[in-house]
Design a protein around this motif. Structure first.
Motif, short mmCIF file in Angstrom:
data_model
loop_
_atom_site.label_atom_id
_atom_site.label_comp_id
_atom_site.label_asym_id
_atom_site.label_seq_id
_atom_site.Cartn_x
_atom_site.Cartn_y
_atom_site.Cartn_z
N LEU A 113 15.24 8.99 -1.82
CA LEU A 113 13.99 8.73 -1.12
C LEU A 113 13.20 7.67 -1.89
O LEU A 113 13.72 7.05 -2.80
CB LEU A 113 13.16 10.01 -1.02
CG LEU A 113 13.80 11.21 -0.32
CD1 LEU A 113 12.92 12.44 -0.50
CD2 LEU A 113 14.01 10.92 1.16
N THR A 115 9.33 6.87 -3.92
CA THR A 115 8.04 7.35 -4.37
C THR A 115 7.01 6.81 -3.37
O THR A 115 7.35 6.25 -2.35
CB THR A 115 7.74 6.84 -5.79
OG1 THR A 115 7.78 5.41 -5.79
CG2 THR A 115 8.75 7.36 -6.81
N ALA A 129 8.78 13.66 -0.33
CA ALA A 129 9.50 14.04 -1.55
C ALA A 129 9.04 15.39 -2.05
O ALA A 129 9.85 16.23 -2.48
CB ALA A 129 9.32 12.98 -2.62
N ILE A 140 16.49 15.19 -6.06
CA ILE A 140 16.04 14.00 -5.34
C ILE A 140 15.91 12.84 -6.32
O ILE A 140 15.38 13.00 -7.43
CB ILE A 140 14.69 14.26 -4.66
CG1 ILE A 140 14.88 15.18 -3.45
CG2 ILE A 140 14.01 12.97 -4.23
CD1 ILE A 140 13.59 15.61 -2.82
N ALA A 142 13.89 9.48 -6.38
CA ALA A 142 12.81 8.78 -5.71
C ALA A 142 12.57 7.46 -6.43
O ALA A 142 12.34 7.45 -7.63
CB ALA A 142 11.54 9.62 -5.70
#
Length: 272
Positions: A113, A115, A129, A140, A142
């Motif tokens: 993903l 931020t 997130a 995850i 990010a």
């Protein structure tokens, strides 16, 4: 030799300001792990405030526009992936980011993903997130929207406080840490469990040597101290648990992690 257990990388596909950064990081991870890249293209359902036939017609028109935009974006991405040296597949779905990704994430080892985006541009990736790291069950990665990939073989900073989330993140990330050039275990704040020496011993049994640092917390708190360390050390990515202290004090998703998602200059690997 450490058996690499991360093979299935899940990537959010969507026409937004962070897609290129997500894609580059996902490709770097997939290549380094000799894995498979699963792409889920999500069309968000538009929601307008109001009622009546006119409002419903407007929502349908917005949904059709979103589907057409995503179809063009997906076609561009598929043509690009066809030229890349990775195994991949593409699926599409309509719904909210969190719900859709959670539904398809069960057979994934890692979710890529972003931020938060600059200037609070939608979608709210920090909220996405936050929800997914608490509910999906997978770690995850990010990445900042301006990132240019993820150097899997670079230097790694582990924010260590001994908490259960920190331990879980360390275990989950071990296959990636085995590929790093260097690993630094940095103790920040109060230790809520095993010390950094115990974490280093755990990693050593997987053939990973980790240096240990103890960083005093400045007047601005743990998040500011960790951000300063990221700026000073320039790690390839930073590993941390999903919350920093007690759930009563900071909620299920801790203030340290929220601050890192907002301001981190480097990719984050987060688990719960």
């Amino acid at each position: 030799m450490l058996e690499v257990r991360m093979k299935n990388i899940l990537l959010l596909v969507h026409d937004d300001p962070g897609e290129e950064a997500r894609l580059q990081a996902a490709l770097d991870l997939t290549r380094a792990l000799s894995g498979h890249l699963s792409c889920i293209d999500v069309v968000e359902m538009p929601v307008l405030v109001g009622a009546g036939y006119m409002m419903a017609d407007a929502e349908l028109a917005l949904l059709e526009d979103a589907r057409e935009r995503e179809a063009r974006n997906r076609a561009r991405l598929e043509a690009r992936l066809a030229r890349e040296d990775v195994s991949w597949d593409m699926k599409d779905a309509t719904g909210g980011f969190v719900e859709t990704i959670r539904e398809v994430a069960g057979l994934s080892d890692l979710i890529v993903l972003n931020t938060a985006f600059a200037d609070r541009q939608p979608p709210d990736m920090r909220a996405v997130a936050a929800d997914l790291v608490m509910s999906a069950g997978q770690p995850i990665v990010a990445v900042p929207a301006d990132a240019h990939g993820l150097d899997v073989g670079g230097d790694v900073l582990i924010a260590w406080n001994g908490s259960a989330p920190a331990q879980e993140t360390l275990r989950a990330a071990t296959p990636l840490l085995a590929l790093a050039r260097s690993v630094t275990l940095a103790e920040f704040g109060e230790i809520a469990g095993p010390a950094a020496e115990d974490a280093a011993a755990y990693l050593s049994r997987h053939g990973i040597h980790a240096d240990i640092q103890r960083r005093p917390i400045g007047g601005d708190g743990v998040a500011a101290t960790l951000l300063a360390a990221c700026h000073a050390m320039h790690p390839a990515y930073c590993l941390l648990g999903a919350y920093g202290h007690s759930r009563l004090r900071e909620g299920l998703f801790g203030g340290v992690t929220r601050a890192m998602l907002k301001d981190s200059p480097v990719p984050l690997l987060i688990a719960h």
